[in-house]
Design a protein around this motif. Sequence first.
Motif, PDB file in Angstrom:
ATOM      1  N   LEU A   1       0.823  -1.209   0.000  1.00  0.00           N
ATOM      2  CA  LEU A   1       0.000   0.000   0.000  1.00  0.00           C
ATOM      3  C   LEU A   1       0.855   1.257   0.000  1.00  0.00           C
ATOM      4  O   LEU A   1       0.557   2.234  -0.703  1.00  0.00           O
ATOM      5  N   VAL A   2       1.935   1.258   0.771  1.00  0.00           N
ATOM      6  CA  VAL A   2       2.816   2.431   0.842  1.00  0.00           C
ATOM      7  C   VAL A   2       3.462   2.715  -0.513  1.00  0.00           C
ATOM      8  O   VAL A   2       3.730   3.868  -0.864  1.00  0.00           O
ATOM      9  N   SER A   3       3.693   1.660  -1.289  1.00  0.00           N
ATOM     10  CA  SER A   3       4.360   1.840  -2.590  1.00  0.00           C
ATOM     11  C   SER A   3       3.500   2.606  -3.591  1.00  0.00           C
ATOM     12  O   SER A   3       4.017   3.140  -4.572  1.00  0.00           O
TER      13      SER A   3
ATOM     14  N   GLU B   1      13.177   6.402   2.155  1.00  0.00           N
ATOM     15  CA  GLU B   1      12.373   6.604   0.953  1.00  0.00           C
ATOM     16  C   GLU B   1      10.904   6.631   1.374  1.00  0.00           C
ATOM     17  O   GLU B   1      10.388   5.635   1.913  1.00  0.00           O
ATOM     18  N   PRO B   2      10.198   7.738   1.175  1.00  0.00           N
ATOM     19  CA  PRO B   2       8.833   7.862   1.692  1.00  0.00           C
ATOM     20  C   PRO B   2       7.863   6.812   1.170  1.00  0.00           C
ATOM     21  O   PRO B   2       6.945   6.403   1.889  1.00  0.00           O
ATOM     22  N   PHE B   3       8.052   6.377  -0.089  1.00  0.00           N
ATOM     23  CA  PHE B   3       7.091   5.467  -0.692  1.00  0.00           C
ATOM     24  C   PHE B   3       7.631   4.036  -0.807  1.00  0.00           C
ATOM     25  O   PHE B   3       7.239   3.281  -1.689  1.00  0.00           O
ATOM     26  N   LYS B   4       8.508   3.707   0.121  1.00  0.00           N
ATOM     27  CA  LYS B   4       8.987   2.336   0.259  1.00  0.00           C
ATOM     28  C   LYS B   4       9.060   2.034   1.750  1.00  0.00           C
ATOM     29  O   LYS B   4       9.802   2.699   2.475  1.00  0.00           O
TER      30      LYS B   4
ATOM     31  N   ASP C   1      -2.791   6.723   6.559  1.00  0.00           N
ATOM     32  CA  ASP C   1      -3.679   5.870   7.321  1.00  0.00           C
ATOM     33  C   ASP C   1      -3.668   4.459   6.734  1.00  0.00           C
ATOM     34  O   ASP C   1      -4.587   3.690   6.908  1.00  0.00           O
ATOM     35  N   LYS C   2      -2.578   4.151   6.015  1.00  0.00           N
ATOM     36  CA  LYS C   2      -2.536   2.866   5.318  1.00  0.00           C
ATOM     37  C   LYS C   2      -2.324   1.688   6.265  1.00  0.00           C
ATOM     38  O   LYS C   2      -2.709   0.559   5.942  1.00  0.00           O
ATOM     39  N   GLY C   3      -1.735   1.946   7.437  1.00  0.00           N
ATOM     40  CA  GLY C   3      -1.645   0.892   8.443  1.00  0.00           C
ATOM     41  C   GLY C   3      -3.024   0.433   8.858  1.00  0.00           C
ATOM     42  O   GLY C   3      -3.278  -0.767   9.066  1.00  0.00           O
TER      43      GLY C   3
ATOM     44  N   PHE D   1      -6.130  -2.251  -6.361  1.00  0.00           N
ATOM     45  CA  PHE D   1      -5.342  -3.245  -5.626  1.00  0.00           C
ATOM     46  C   PHE D   1      -6.093  -3.709  -4.386  1.00  0.00           C
ATOM     47  O   PHE D   1      -6.124  -4.908  -4.070  1.00  0.00           O
ATOM     48  N   ILE D   2      -6.696  -2.761  -3.660  1.00  0.00           N
ATOM     49  CA  ILE D   2      -7.466  -3.111  -2.469  1.00  0.00           C
ATOM     50  C   ILE D   2      -8.617  -4.035  -2.845  1.00  0.00           C
ATOM     51  O   ILE D   2      -8.856  -5.065  -2.209  1.00  0.00           O
TER      52      ILE D   2
END
Length: 441
Positions: free
Chosen positions: A10-12, A85-88, A104-106, A32-33
């Motif tokens: 999700l973070v990616s 890296e913010p998106f990894k 809020d992806k967690g 994806f979700i």
Amino acid sequence: MDVLDLLSSLVSFQTVNDPSKGEMPSRECPAFIQSTLQSWGIDSEIIEHNGAYAVVGEIGEGLPKVMVMAHFDVVPVSKDEWHYEPFKLTVEGNKAYGRGSVDDKGNVASLMFALKELKEKPLNGKVLFAFTGDEETGGATALYIAEKLNEINKLPSFLINADGTGMIPIVRRRKGFSVTISVPNAKKMTKGKLEEQTFEIRTPVVETRHAAYFFPGVDTHPLIAASQFLRETDYEAVSLTGAFLKSNVVPGTVTLTYVKPEQGTQSEVEVDENLTKLIKAVVPLVRAPIKAEKYSDFGVSITPNMYAFDGERHSLSLDIRAMSHDNQDIESTLKEVLSYNLPDAEVDFGNREKAGFLFTGPKEPFVQTVLQVLKENGERAKAVEGAGAADSRYFTPLGVKAIDFGPKGGNVHGPNEYVEVSSLKKLPHVYVQIIDKLLSL
């Protein structure tokens, strides 16, 4: 796949919501979700509202009793301030770093796994779910969903809005208001020495850039500091730059270029009279005596987080948090402040949304059920007030009992945002236990 693997995926997805740059999440992340849920036998649909996407669905039979929500959009990043890296997703010890890891992806990942487990259980009622993509820009999709459910008599009795931190149920949250003040440029030449000064944010207790968590008297806001600097001098502003990201994200730095009068100086420099007045007006604006309807631990907060200049006009955006529905009082109060400090300014009170604030009694059976489950799982059983607003505010005016909740973590809206791994792994089971008990109330 476990919850940490899912969070990593999700973070990616770079689901940044940044209206100033025309950025908003694409269909890729919600797709994806949806496909992940489908692989677990959970049907859902993707809806689109004003360009924003959401994944919605339900499990169980009978009347809708419980609803769970979380959002997958995130605030912009200032990469220079990140050590990762913010998106990894980067895991170091008990911390998993990445934009959206805690906000809020967690929560998205945890609720998805909770739904997977609940799908295999006999349920005493129907559970609704929604994963939205515009919470960070006002949550219009949550409002749309709430109104649609109300129209078809499918509003739940209880809402768990998975948009919180600390493994603590949040039962009160203020409403957010946005105000933009603008003035035309007013250039003139003046004699003096050209100088600049950079002001930096300081958050010595809680490291965050979320405007709602800014605590006057503890934290230092760089633009408020720049305002007081000009108010204490006879300097005139030339330009203002900084790490301006979003109206509810406090900038890390602000650089003020100004002219300092110097006796005997013959050189002339172009300054901007209206920019000077606008910056000086910041201090009285953030101290505006706005009234609240209900008590809040955090009172009323006003922060100036976005500045822009389009070549003709200077604009400043204020983020206001108050336990209030009353736009009219806020408008009249700010107009009074501006009449003394910036009478020629244009003001846009952009937030006239159909939203309330979160205010659920801590003795409600709903809240007590959540506290009981937390205590059984070794967590601190206490209901608190959260600083920031959330999408639950669209459901509470319709009579839905709601809380906001989420895993332990830190640096919300700031650099090096993280979620505690142990908390994240525990969370899906906590959600399952809470929902199971709420279905029996």
